[in-house]
Design a protein around this motif. Structure first.
Motif, PDB file in Angstrom:
ATOM      1  N   GLU A   1      14.094  25.277  36.815  1.00  0.00           N
ATOM      2  CA  GLU A   1      12.993  26.218  36.974  1.00  0.00           C
ATOM      3  C   GLU A   1      11.923  25.675  37.917  1.00  0.00           C
ATOM      4  OE1 GLU A   1      11.798  27.281  33.008  1.00  0.00           O
ATOM      5  OE2 GLU A   1      13.508  28.636  32.773  1.00  0.00           O
ATOM      6  N   MET A   2      10.679  25.563  37.447  1.00  0.00           N
ATOM      7  CA  MET A   2       9.575  25.144  38.315  1.00  0.00           C
ATOM      8  C   MET A   2       9.795  23.743  38.871  1.00  0.00           C
ATOM      9  SD  MET A   2       6.748  25.915  39.810  1.00  0.00           S
ATOM     10  CE  MET A   2       6.250  27.410  38.996  1.00  0.00           C
ATOM     11  N   ALA A   3      10.336  22.834  38.066  1.00  0.00           N
ATOM     12  CA  ALA A   3      10.596  21.475  38.540  1.00  0.00           C
ATOM     13  C   ALA A   3      11.569  21.505  39.716  1.00  0.00           C
ATOM     14  CB  ALA A   3      11.153  20.618  37.407  1.00  0.00           C
ATOM     15  N   GLU A   4      12.593  22.328  39.621  1.00  0.00           N
ATOM     16  CA  GLU A   4      13.558  22.450  40.718  1.00  0.00           C
ATOM     17  C   GLU A   4      12.908  23.071  41.950  1.00  0.00           C
ATOM     18  OE1 GLU A   4      18.073  23.958  41.540  1.00  0.00           O
ATOM     19  OE2 GLU A   4      16.867  25.149  40.142  1.00  0.00           O
ATOM     20  N   ALA A   5      12.062  24.082  41.760  1.00  0.00           N
ATOM     21  CA  ALA A   5      11.385  24.726  42.882  1.00  0.00           C
ATOM     22  C   ALA A   5      10.471  23.725  43.603  1.00  0.00           C
ATOM     23  CB  ALA A   5      10.593  25.936  42.396  1.00  0.00           C
ATOM     24  N   ILE A   6       9.745  22.915  42.840  1.00  0.00           N
ATOM     25  CA  ILE A   6       8.886  21.896  43.445  1.00  0.00           C
ATOM     26  C   ILE A   6       9.733  20.903  44.221  1.00  0.00           C
ATOM     27  CG2 ILE A   6       7.348  19.951  42.932  1.00  0.00           C
ATOM     28  CD1 ILE A   6       6.287  21.664  40.547  1.00  0.00           C
TER      29      ILE A   6
END
Length: 145
Positions: A38-43
């Motif tokens: 999720e957000m960790a992957e997007a960052i």
């Protein structure tokens, strides 16, 4: 110096690959691997393109709550502590970041269950018969080097 910290992927120390809905990062020196979703992957995907600041990450999200900057900073500190990113001297990076979508707290999972296999060096960690000898933590492998 402007006092703003930039962060970049510590490329020489690791390998990373994106799969369906997660990115797996392997740290060569520790043998640990990490799951980013999720957000960790997007960052992580944005860090692949350019060094980023906490504010650039927060600004690229939709509906970030007031605590978003602290949560991003905490996540980046986890990445730093695990040697997955480094503080970057590249202060020329644009503060404009492609949208990261709706805000979600970035998290990662750390795994060490394959540490011995990932740290094994089948070329150099061999005994006199040529079989790999896995080194356990602070022990040295038996046999010639």
């Amino acid at each position: 110096m402007d006092g703003v910290m930039y962060y970049a992927i510590n490329s020489p120390a690791l390998s990373h690959n994106a799969f369906d809905d997660e990115t797996i990062v392997i740290h060569f020196a520790t043998g640990n691997y990490f799951s980013l979703r999720e957000m960790a992957e997007a960052i992580w995907q944005r860090l692949e393109k350019q060094p980023l600041t906490v504010s650039a990450i927060v600004d690229a999200t939709e509906g970030a709550p007031p605590e978003a900057a602290a949560e991003v900073e905490s996540f980046l500190k986890q990445l730093l502590a695990n040697d997955l990113i480094c503080e970057s001297q590249d202060r020329s990076s644009s503060e404009t970041v492609e949208s990261l979508g709706a805000w979600r707290t970035p998290t990662m999972e750390v795994f060490d269950d394959m540490k011995n296999m990932l740290l094994g060096d089948v070329i150099h960690d061999t005994d006199k018969d040529g079989w790999p000898q896995m080194v356990q933590d602070d022990q040295t492998a038996p046999g010639p080097r």
